[in-house]
Design an enzyme around this catalytic site. Sequence first.
Site, mmCIF file in Angstrom:
data_model
loop_
_atom_site.group_PDB
_atom_site.id
_atom_site.type_symbol
_atom_site.label_atom_id
_atom_site.label_comp_id
_atom_site.label_asym_id
_atom_site.label_seq_id
_atom_site.Cartn_x
_atom_site.Cartn_y
_atom_site.Cartn_z
ATOM 1 N N ASP A 11 43.390 39.998 37.770
ATOM 2 C CA ASP A 11 43.379 39.279 39.042
ATOM 3 C C ASP A 11 44.185 38.004 38.781
ATOM 4 O O ASP A 11 43.746 37.137 38.035
ATOM 5 C CB ASP A 11 41.922 38.974 39.416
ATOM 6 C CG ASP A 11 41.801 38.121 40.668
ATOM 7 O OD1 ASP A 11 42.826 37.580 41.132
ATOM 8 O OD2 ASP A 11 40.661 37.979 41.160
ATOM 9 N N TYR A 91 44.749 32.679 46.072
ATOM 10 C CA TYR A 91 43.464 32.148 45.646
ATOM 11 C C TYR A 91 43.181 32.459 44.170
ATOM 12 O O TYR A 91 43.221 33.604 43.734
ATOM 13 C CB TYR A 91 42.320 32.681 46.530
ATOM 14 C CG TYR A 91 41.078 31.916 46.225
ATOM 15 C CD1 TYR A 91 40.977 30.582 46.618
ATOM 16 C CD2 TYR A 91 40.064 32.464 45.457
ATOM 17 C CE1 TYR A 91 39.880 29.826 46.267
ATOM 18 C CE2 TYR A 91 38.971 31.714 45.114
ATOM 19 C CZ TYR A 91 38.885 30.398 45.519
ATOM 20 O OH TYR A 91 37.804 29.649 45.157
ATOM 21 N N ASN A 105 48.394 41.341 21.752
ATOM 22 C CA ASN A 105 47.470 42.183 22.509
ATOM 23 C C ASN A 105 46.810 41.365 23.620
ATOM 24 O O ASN A 105 46.521 40.191 23.410
ATOM 25 C CB ASN A 105 46.396 42.685 21.534
ATOM 26 C CG ASN A 105 45.727 43.931 22.041
ATOM 27 O OD1 ASN A 105 45.028 43.871 23.040
ATOM 28 N ND2 ASN A 105 45.960 45.055 21.389
ATOM 29 N N LYS A 133 34.856 44.345 42.184
ATOM 30 C CA LYS A 133 33.566 43.694 42.453
ATOM 31 C C LYS A 133 32.409 44.374 41.728
ATOM 32 O O LYS A 133 31.321 44.561 42.269
ATOM 33 C CB LYS A 133 33.278 43.639 43.966
ATOM 34 C CG LYS A 133 34.390 42.985 44.785
ATOM 35 C CD LYS A 133 34.532 41.497 44.517
ATOM 36 C CE LYS A 133 35.613 40.859 45.357
ATOM 37 N NZ LYS A 133 36.960 40.904 44.720
ATOM 38 N N TYR A 234 30.651 31.447 33.448
ATOM 39 C CA TYR A 234 30.794 32.527 34.409
ATOM 40 C C TYR A 234 32.113 32.429 35.176
ATOM 41 O O TYR A 234 32.413 31.412 35.768
ATOM 42 C CB TYR A 234 29.625 32.520 35.415
ATOM 43 C CG TYR A 234 29.726 33.704 36.319
ATOM 44 C CD1 TYR A 234 29.301 34.949 35.893
ATOM 45 C CD2 TYR A 234 30.326 33.598 37.563
ATOM 46 C CE1 TYR A 234 29.449 36.060 36.691
ATOM 47 C CE2 TYR A 234 30.477 34.706 38.366
ATOM 48 C CZ TYR A 234 30.042 35.933 37.923
ATOM 49 O OH TYR A 234 30.210 37.033 38.710
ATOM 50 N N LYS A 237 32.819 38.931 37.659
ATOM 51 C CA LYS A 237 32.701 40.189 36.924
ATOM 52 C C LYS A 237 34.089 40.664 36.530
ATOM 53 O O LYS A 237 35.064 40.398 37.230
ATOM 54 C CB LYS A 237 32.066 41.249 37.833
ATOM 55 C CG LYS A 237 30.617 40.951 38.150
ATOM 56 C CD LYS A 237 29.707 41.566 37.129
ATOM 57 C CE LYS A 237 28.263 41.206 37.415
ATOM 58 N NZ LYS A 237 27.483 41.011 36.214
ATOM 59 N N TYR A 353 24.664 33.059 33.851
ATOM 60 C CA TYR A 353 25.954 32.362 33.904
ATOM 61 C C TYR A 353 26.245 31.741 35.264
ATOM 62 O O TYR A 353 27.361 31.426 35.590
ATOM 63 C CB TYR A 353 27.076 33.323 33.483
ATOM 64 C CG TYR A 353 26.952 33.655 32.023
ATOM 65 C CD1 TYR A 353 27.564 32.863 31.068
ATOM 66 C CD2 TYR A 353 26.160 34.714 31.601
ATOM 67 C CE1 TYR A 353 27.417 33.127 29.716
ATOM 68 C CE2 TYR A 353 26.000 34.999 30.262
ATOM 69 C CZ TYR A 353 26.635 34.206 29.325
ATOM 70 O OH TYR A 353 26.479 34.463 28.000
HETATM 71 C C1 F6R Z 1 33.018 38.556 42.962
HETATM 72 C C2 F6R Z 1 34.033 37.663 43.473
HETATM 73 C C3 F6R Z 1 33.746 36.850 44.675
HETATM 74 C C4 F6R Z 1 33.603 35.361 44.336
HETATM 75 C C5 F6R Z 1 33.212 34.532 45.548
HETATM 76 C C6 F6R Z 1 33.181 33.033 45.239
HETATM 77 O O1 F6R Z 1 33.459 39.214 41.815
HETATM 78 O O2 F6R Z 1 35.122 37.541 42.936
HETATM 79 O O3 F6R Z 1 32.608 37.313 45.341
HETATM 80 O O4 F6R Z 1 32.638 35.208 43.322
HETATM 81 O O5 F6R Z 1 34.142 34.725 46.596
HETATM 82 O O6 F6R Z 1 34.409 32.683 44.741
HETATM 83 P P1 F6R Z 1 34.833 31.187 44.399
HETATM 84 O O7 F6R Z 1 33.771 30.628 43.505
HETATM 85 O O8 F6R Z 1 36.140 31.354 43.734
HETATM 86 O O9 F6R Z 1 34.919 30.444 45.698
HETATM 87 MG MG MG Z 2 39.257 37.503 42.339
HETATM 88 MG MG MG Z 3 38.598 41.794 41.408
#
Ligand code: F6R
Ligand code: MG
Ligand code: MG
Length: 371
Positions: A11, A91, A105, A133, A234, A237, A353
């Site tokens: 990502d 984002y 690697n 997710k 954290y 995932k 986390y």
């Molecule tokens: C789950 C995920 C999203 C973000 C959520 C908060 O894996 O990527 O649910 O955890 O949108 O994101 P932030 O903290 O970046 O605003």
């Molecule tokens: Mg993301």
């Molecule tokens: Mg993702």
Amino acid sequence: MKVTFSIIKADIGGWPGHCNVHPDLMEYATKKLGEAKESNLLIDFCVTHCGDDLQLIMTHTKGIDSTEVHQLAWNTFKEATEKISKPLQLYGAGQDLLKDAFSGNVKGLGPGCAEMEFTERKGEPVVAFMMDKTEPGAFNFPIFKMFADPFNTAGLVIDPSNHNGYVFEVWDILEHKHVMMNSPEEMYDILALIGAPGRYVVKRVYPKAGGKLPEKEAVAVISTDKLYEIAGQYVGKDDPAGVVRAQSGLPALGEVLEPFAFPYAVAGWMRGSHHGPMMPCAVEDSTPTRFDGPPRVIALGFQLAQGRLVGPCDLFKDKSYDYTRMKALEIADYFRRHGPFEPHRLSLDEMEYTTLPNVLKKLQNRFVKVE
Ligand code: F6R
Ligand code: MG
Ligand code: MG
């Protein structure tokens, strides 16, 4: 001929939020991998996305953990972040590029990676699965069903070359250990471990010795990278990817896809902190919007021809998964009604986390002994 099938994913910026991958990122990756194909580093490639994860599917003859191939993926992610994600202010630009110390690697640096090297058969169907997710353990349920459950895979009962079963390589992702286990002999022990997908994860599946296929060549592999251990905090995932070979002594394509007809519950979804249904969908539908989800999986099928990727065929686009999707949405609704309550929200140890430890710390002096 021996071919290596690699998926390396990251990502590197969502569009918008954590929903999708911007087309310019896909275009840039296609250009980079196209050059690598021209220069014969890659035999072939396919660039796709699952939710907000850019997926590089590549075939080559360099073997797994090849510095050249990993460098190509790393450079692609780095350059696309600088040239596209940052100027467009996507984002979390460069989100998964957690360390800036490439030394041969991508492992341990943030991107996820699922690779296997095998002798290409005359007819070699391969499925690239990609999930968004959720966590690597989300593959435990379907991989077990494919290679060990006779109620899923008829071949385990009626095909002599499937009948002996498979060897599962199970990782303890917290202790960084692994164990090889035989199915069906140790089926209950395997389930005792992998029924806890937050800790025990199926990394690879191998054929048994003496069968049609070489016992040392994996028939399935899953990415098992743990982002929070890399970052020390954290960071979401680490949405996994997996590769599964099918047919001629292996589970048939339909047996490989069948486990996903049930929208089983996985950990992930909003803020990586909720249980929700796994929803199979077409690539164009892998845009998790409802409560940043629900978690989803795409499957791209290919025939290999001397390493060439003949495809992709978008396998979950098929109408026969419509019912599963409806069911998944019903289950999503059911879970959502729990709001911040378990079992929608993950259990306490899995919330380690997040802000929960801080809440406890803040309250620590106000807790008094219950007489
Ligand atoms: C789950 C995920 C999203 C973000 C959520 C908060 O894996 O990527 O649910 O955890 O949108 O994101 P932030 O903290 O970046 O605003
Ligand atoms: Mg993301
Ligand atoms: Mg993702």
